[in-house]
Design a protein around this motif. Structure first.
Motif, mmCIF file in Angstrom:
data_model
loop_
_atom_site.group_PDB
_atom_site.id
_atom_site.type_symbol
_atom_site.label_atom_id
_atom_site.label_comp_id
_atom_site.label_asym_id
_atom_site.label_seq_id
_atom_site.Cartn_x
_atom_site.Cartn_y
_atom_site.Cartn_z
ATOM 1 N N LYS A 140 -4.439 7.885 -11.411
ATOM 2 C CA LYS A 140 -3.136 7.639 -12.026
ATOM 3 C C LYS A 140 -2.105 8.691 -11.662
ATOM 4 N N GLN A 141 -2.198 9.256 -10.481
ATOM 5 C CA GLN A 141 -1.241 10.279 -10.075
ATOM 6 C C GLN A 141 -1.073 10.257 -8.569
ATOM 7 N N LEU A 142 0.029 10.877 -8.138
ATOM 8 C CA LEU A 142 0.298 10.984 -6.712
ATOM 9 C C LEU A 142 -0.596 12.037 -6.090
ATOM 10 N N GLY A 143 -0.838 11.894 -4.784
ATOM 11 C CA GLY A 143 -1.640 12.882 -4.084
ATOM 12 C C GLY A 143 -2.631 12.220 -3.148
ATOM 13 N N THR A 144 -3.476 13.060 -2.564
ATOM 14 C CA THR A 144 -4.514 12.599 -1.648
ATOM 15 C C THR A 144 -5.878 12.876 -2.275
ATOM 16 N N PHE A 145 -6.695 11.823 -2.339
ATOM 17 C CA PHE A 145 -7.980 11.925 -3.015
ATOM 18 C C PHE A 145 -9.062 11.313 -2.129
ATOM 19 N N LYS A 146 -10.288 11.662 -2.433
ATOM 20 C CA LYS A 146 -11.416 11.159 -1.663
ATOM 21 C C LYS A 146 -12.119 10.046 -2.428
ATOM 22 N N VAL A 147 -12.639 9.095 -1.668
ATOM 23 C CA VAL A 147 -13.361 7.970 -2.233
ATOM 24 C C VAL A 147 -14.635 7.751 -1.427
ATOM 25 N N GLU A 148 -15.691 7.327 -2.086
ATOM 26 C CA GLU A 148 -16.972 7.047 -1.435
ATOM 27 C C GLU A 148 -17.231 5.541 -1.441
ATOM 28 N N ILE A 149 -17.726 5.056 -0.288
ATOM 29 C CA ILE A 149 -18.112 3.650 -0.137
ATOM 30 C C ILE A 149 -19.588 3.638 0.231
ATOM 31 N N ARG A 150 -20.397 3.091 -0.638
ATOM 32 C CA ARG A 150 -21.837 3.046 -0.389
ATOM 33 C C ARG A 150 -22.345 1.639 -0.723
ATOM 34 N N LEU A 151 -22.888 0.951 0.294
ATOM 35 C CA LEU A 151 -23.457 -0.368 0.084
ATOM 36 C C LEU A 151 -24.909 -0.245 -0.360
ATOM 37 N N PRO A 152 -25.418 -1.210 -1.098
ATOM 38 C CA PRO A 152 -26.824 -1.166 -1.507
ATOM 39 C C PRO A 152 -27.751 -1.136 -0.282
ATOM 40 N N GLY A 153 -28.642 -0.163 -0.245
ATOM 41 C CA GLY A 153 -29.563 -0.015 0.869
ATOM 42 C C GLY A 153 -29.113 0.968 1.922
ATOM 43 N N ALA A 154 -27.858 1.419 1.862
ATOM 44 C CA ALA A 154 -27.359 2.386 2.841
ATOM 45 C C ALA A 154 -27.800 3.793 2.455
ATOM 46 N N GLU A 155 -28.130 4.596 3.449
ATOM 47 C CA GLU A 155 -28.600 5.958 3.186
ATOM 48 C C GLU A 155 -27.450 6.902 2.873
ATOM 49 N N GLU A 156 -26.389 6.875 3.665
ATOM 50 C CA GLU A 156 -25.272 7.789 3.504
ATOM 51 C C GLU A 156 -24.013 7.027 3.135
ATOM 52 N N PRO A 157 -23.179 7.579 2.245
ATOM 53 C CA PRO A 157 -21.927 6.907 1.907
ATOM 54 C C PRO A 157 -20.868 7.145 2.980
ATOM 55 N N LEU A 158 -19.851 6.319 2.948
ATOM 56 C CA LEU A 158 -18.699 6.460 3.827
ATOM 57 C C LEU A 158 -17.560 7.068 3.014
ATOM 58 N N VAL A 159 -17.027 8.191 3.476
ATOM 59 C CA VAL A 159 -15.975 8.908 2.756
ATOM 60 C C VAL A 159 -14.642 8.642 3.428
ATOM 61 N N ARG A 160 -13.644 8.273 2.632
ATOM 62 C CA ARG A 160 -12.302 8.032 3.135
ATOM 63 C C ARG A 160 -11.295 8.691 2.190
ATOM 64 N N ASN A 161 -10.094 8.949 2.730
ATOM 65 C CA ASN A 161 -9.008 9.543 1.960
ATOM 66 C C ASN A 161 -8.086 8.454 1.438
ATOM 67 N N ILE A 162 -7.708 8.587 0.183
ATOM 68 C CA ILE A 162 -6.752 7.675 -0.435
ATOM 69 C C ILE A 162 -5.497 8.478 -0.748
ATOM 70 N N ARG A 163 -4.399 8.109 -0.118
ATOM 71 C CA ARG A 163 -3.143 8.831 -0.297
ATOM 72 C C ARG A 163 -2.181 7.964 -1.094
ATOM 73 N N ILE A 164 -1.817 8.450 -2.272
ATOM 74 C CA ILE A 164 -0.880 7.737 -3.142
ATOM 75 C C ILE A 164 0.471 8.432 -3.034
ATOM 76 N N ARG A 165 1.453 7.692 -2.566
ATOM 77 C CA ARG A 165 2.764 8.258 -2.309
ATOM 78 C C ARG A 165 3.795 7.600 -3.217
ATOM 79 N N ALA A 166 4.882 8.350 -3.448
ATOM 80 C CA ALA A 166 5.943 7.828 -4.291
ATOM 81 C C ALA A 166 6.623 6.640 -3.606
ATOM 82 N N LYS A 167 6.988 5.656 -4.384
ATOM 83 C CA LYS A 167 7.518 4.422 -3.812
ATOM 84 C C LYS A 167 8.872 4.633 -3.166
ATOM 85 N N GLU A 168 9.665 5.522 -3.673
ATOM 86 C CA GLU A 168 10.982 5.720 -3.063
ATOM 87 C C GLU A 168 10.888 6.386 -1.691
ATOM 88 N N SER A 169 9.742 7.027 -1.364
ATOM 89 C CA SER A 169 9.570 7.667 -0.072
ATOM 90 C C SER A 169 8.923 6.762 0.954
#
Length: 276
Positions: A245-274
């Motif tokens: 619920k805030q602006l900034g850059t955050f990390k997220v994990e994607i892990r499917l059932p049966g997968a050994e390692e998760p996939l890490v991606r960055n989520i960047r939430i930016r202000a709408k006026e920019s």
């Protein structure tokens, strides 16, 4: 004299004429009309075709059998079950007295106790056959490889920033202690963080965006991704890893059932006026 004698032999009254006519009709007997049966009409319309495959109740591949023209045109010929016989070849077959009858016993398994004749033929059975839906599910390893290839390292989202309320002007002649007491009495709420946004960015938003990226590839579109497979590692509130619920850059994990390692991606939430 002959004409006069013949005229005297003819009946002279109406009753005699009726009796003579009735006798003639009885002598001829009732006239019968012969109707053509449905099977006979179908036999007249049938054409001779050559089988390209073994067909139960018809014959082996290469044999010549009679067949309904519409069935041949709409189903058998497009499915490469049989082929048409040219007129010249048909004449040669008739001259050679080749058997062009249908073998009703071919491919039929008869029981020793009782032989039950099936009503539907080979093609009518396939008409009522419903092919089951076959889903080729990708493995967890292959799905993670496709996610790694089609999901960018950083995914951008745009949200409206919550505007901060301007500080009220200081009242002249009022002491700091009085202001504190007044604020406590009025129950003034704490100010929202400067990077707070309206709404949030949830795992449902993230899954929808990832599915849109996977839809451009036929194999990647078969990846099954649910909201439970995604969670925020940073930026979320305590106890709720499904939204930020805030602006900034955050990390997220994607892990499917049966997968050994998760996939890490960055989520960047930016202000709408920019966004521009």
């Amino acid at each position: 004299m002959a004409s006069i004698r013949s005229s005297t032999l003819l009946p002279q009254c109406t009753s005699c004429i009726r009796r003579l006519t009735r006798q003639n009709l009885e002598a001829w007997g009732p006239q019968q009309t012969r109707s053509i049966s449905k099977k006979a009409k179908e036999a007249e319309r049938n054409i001779t075709v050559q089988l390209l495959k073994d067909v139960p109740r018809f014959g082996r591949a290469g044999s010549y059998v009679p067949l309904n023209p519409s069935l041949m045109r709409n189903r058998w010929f497009p499915a490469r079950v049989a082929n048409y016989v040219p007129a010249t070849q048909m004449k040669q077959l008739k001259a050679q007295e080749v058997d062009m009858g249908r073998d009703f016993t071919f491919g039929v398994r008869l029981n020793l106790e009782e032989a039950e004749e099936e009503e539907d033929d080979f093609m009518s059975q396939s008409k009522h056959y419903v092919r089951p839906i076959e889903i080729d599910v990708l493995s967890a390893e292959r799905s993670m490889e496709l996610l790694n290839a089609f999901v960018p390292p950083t995914i951008d989202f745009y949200r409206q920033r919550i505007e901060q309320e301007k500080e009220s002007r200081e009242r002249l002649g009022a002491s700091g202690a009085a202001d504190i007491l007044t604020a406590a009495a009025m129950g003034i709420k704490a100010k929202a963080p400067t990077d707070a946004i309206y709404g949030s960015v949830s795992t449902a938003d993230l899954v929808s965006t990832i599915r849109g990226a996977l839809a451009h590839n036929d194999e990647a579109a078969r990846v099954i991704l649910n909201e439970a497979d995604v969670k925020f590692v940073s930026g979320h509130e305590e106890g709720d890893a499904s939204r930020v619920k805030q602006l900034g850059t955050f990390k997220v994990e994607i892990r499917l059932p049966g997968a050994e390692e998760p996939l890490v991606r960055n989520i960047r939430i930016r202000a709408k006026e920019s966004e521009a």
